[in-house]
Design a protein around this motif. Structure first.
Motif, mmCIF file in Angstrom:
data_model
loop_
_atom_site.group_PDB
_atom_site.id
_atom_site.type_symbol
_atom_site.label_atom_id
_atom_site.label_comp_id
_atom_site.label_asym_id
_atom_site.label_seq_id
_atom_site.Cartn_x
_atom_site.Cartn_y
_atom_site.Cartn_z
ATOM 1 N N CYS A 280 0.486 -0.904 0.278
ATOM 2 C CA CYS A 280 0.169 0.201 -0.290
ATOM 3 C C CYS A 280 0.268 1.151 0.181
ATOM 4 O O CYS A 280 1.324 1.635 0.690
ATOM 5 C CB CYS A 280 -0.975 0.263 1.219
ATOM 6 N N THR A 281 0.479 2.290 -0.738
ATOM 7 C CA THR A 281 1.164 3.834 -0.990
ATOM 8 C C THR A 281 0.924 4.452 -0.913
ATOM 9 O O THR A 281 -0.558 5.070 -1.666
ATOM 10 C CB THR A 281 2.344 3.346 -2.361
ATOM 11 N N LEU A 282 1.563 5.205 0.096
ATOM 12 C CA LEU A 282 0.890 6.538 0.013
ATOM 13 C C LEU A 282 1.806 7.715 -0.575
ATOM 14 O O LEU A 282 2.846 7.814 -0.550
ATOM 15 C CB LEU A 282 0.989 7.182 1.470
ATOM 16 N N LEU B 99 4.024 -1.350 3.852
ATOM 17 C CA LEU B 99 3.438 0.208 3.627
ATOM 18 C C LEU B 99 4.652 1.134 2.762
ATOM 19 O O LEU B 99 6.014 0.551 3.074
ATOM 20 C CB LEU B 99 3.333 1.621 4.666
ATOM 21 N N ALA B 100 4.337 1.800 2.013
ATOM 22 C CA ALA B 100 5.205 2.996 1.637
ATOM 23 C C ALA B 100 5.018 4.039 1.601
ATOM 24 O O ALA B 100 3.947 4.678 1.260
ATOM 25 C CB ALA B 100 5.979 2.033 0.170
ATOM 26 N N GLY C 195 -4.367 -2.167 5.743
ATOM 27 C CA GLY C 195 -4.290 -2.751 4.204
ATOM 28 C C GLY C 195 -4.597 -1.347 3.298
ATOM 29 O O GLY C 195 -4.195 -2.086 2.038
ATOM 30 N N GLY C 196 -5.877 -0.941 3.522
ATOM 31 C CA GLY C 196 -5.677 0.427 2.858
ATOM 32 C C GLY C 196 -6.880 0.002 1.706
ATOM 33 O O GLY C 196 -7.813 -1.249 2.114
ATOM 34 N N PRO C 197 -6.551 0.691 0.393
ATOM 35 C CA PRO C 197 -7.974 -0.141 -0.404
ATOM 36 C C PRO C 197 -8.015 -1.417 -1.068
ATOM 37 O O PRO C 197 -7.262 -1.813 -1.311
ATOM 38 C CB PRO C 197 -8.241 0.791 -1.774
#
Length: 134
Positions: free
Chosen positions: A14-16, A53-54, A107-109
Motif C-alpha cells: 500500500c503506497t501513500l 506500507l510505502a 491494508g488500505g483500499p
C-alpha cells in the motif's frame, strides 16, 4: 554515470503518495500545519511497517484547493480485489494523518474500509472531476 537502486520484484505495498507541489506542503500557503512533521510521521510509519506500507512524494497532483492531498494506492492484493487509488484532501492535522496511517496499516483500499473519519475528505481524482464538468 547515474546508478539506480533496483528493488526485488514482488508484491507492491500500500503506497501513500504525498503531494508536495505548489500548495500542498507549503507553510506560506497553508499556515498552521506541520507539513514536514506530517511527512516525517508517514515515513516513520512506513519504516515500521515491515514493507507493508510505502511513502513517496509527488509534485502537484492537481486539486490545490483541497491541499494537503494524499493518494492511497492499493497494494497488489488490494488491486487483485478491484481496488483503485483513493484520493484524500484536506489532510492537514494529526488526526487525519493518524487515520491515513491506520487505514494503510490495515491494508488500505480493497483490504480495509475507509475510516468513517476520512469519508468526508475523499475527493475525486482530477480526471474524474474533469469528466463530470463536461
Amino acid at each position: 554515470m547515474t546508478t539506480y537502486a533496483l528493488r526485488p520484484f514482488g508484491p507492491r505495498p500500500c503506497t501513500l503518495v504525498v503531494c508536495r507541489g505548489c500548495c500542498c506542503g507549503d507553510a506560506r500557503k497553508i499556515p498552521g500545519t506541520d507539513h514536514e512533521g506530517q511527512l516525517a510521521r508517514l515515513r516513520e510509519a512506513a519504516a515500521a511497517s515491515g514493507g507493508r506500507l510505502a511513502v513517496r512524494t509527488s509534485d502537484c497532483l492537481g486539486p490545490c484547493g483541497q491541499a494537503n492531498v494524499i493518494v492511497v494506492q492499493p497494494s497488489t492484493e488490494g488491486r487483485r480485489r478491484g481496488a483503485r487509488a483513493t484520493w484524500i484532501g484536506w489532510a492537514l492535522d494529526d488526526d487525519a494523518t493518524d487515520d491515513v496511517i491506520a487505514w494503510a496499516n490495515a491494508g488500505g483500499p480493497g483490504l480495509a474500509d475507509v475510516p468513517a473519519t476520512l469519508e468526508l475528505q475523499l475527493i475525486p481524482p482530477p480526471a474524474d472531476a474533469r469528466r463530470r464538468m463536461r
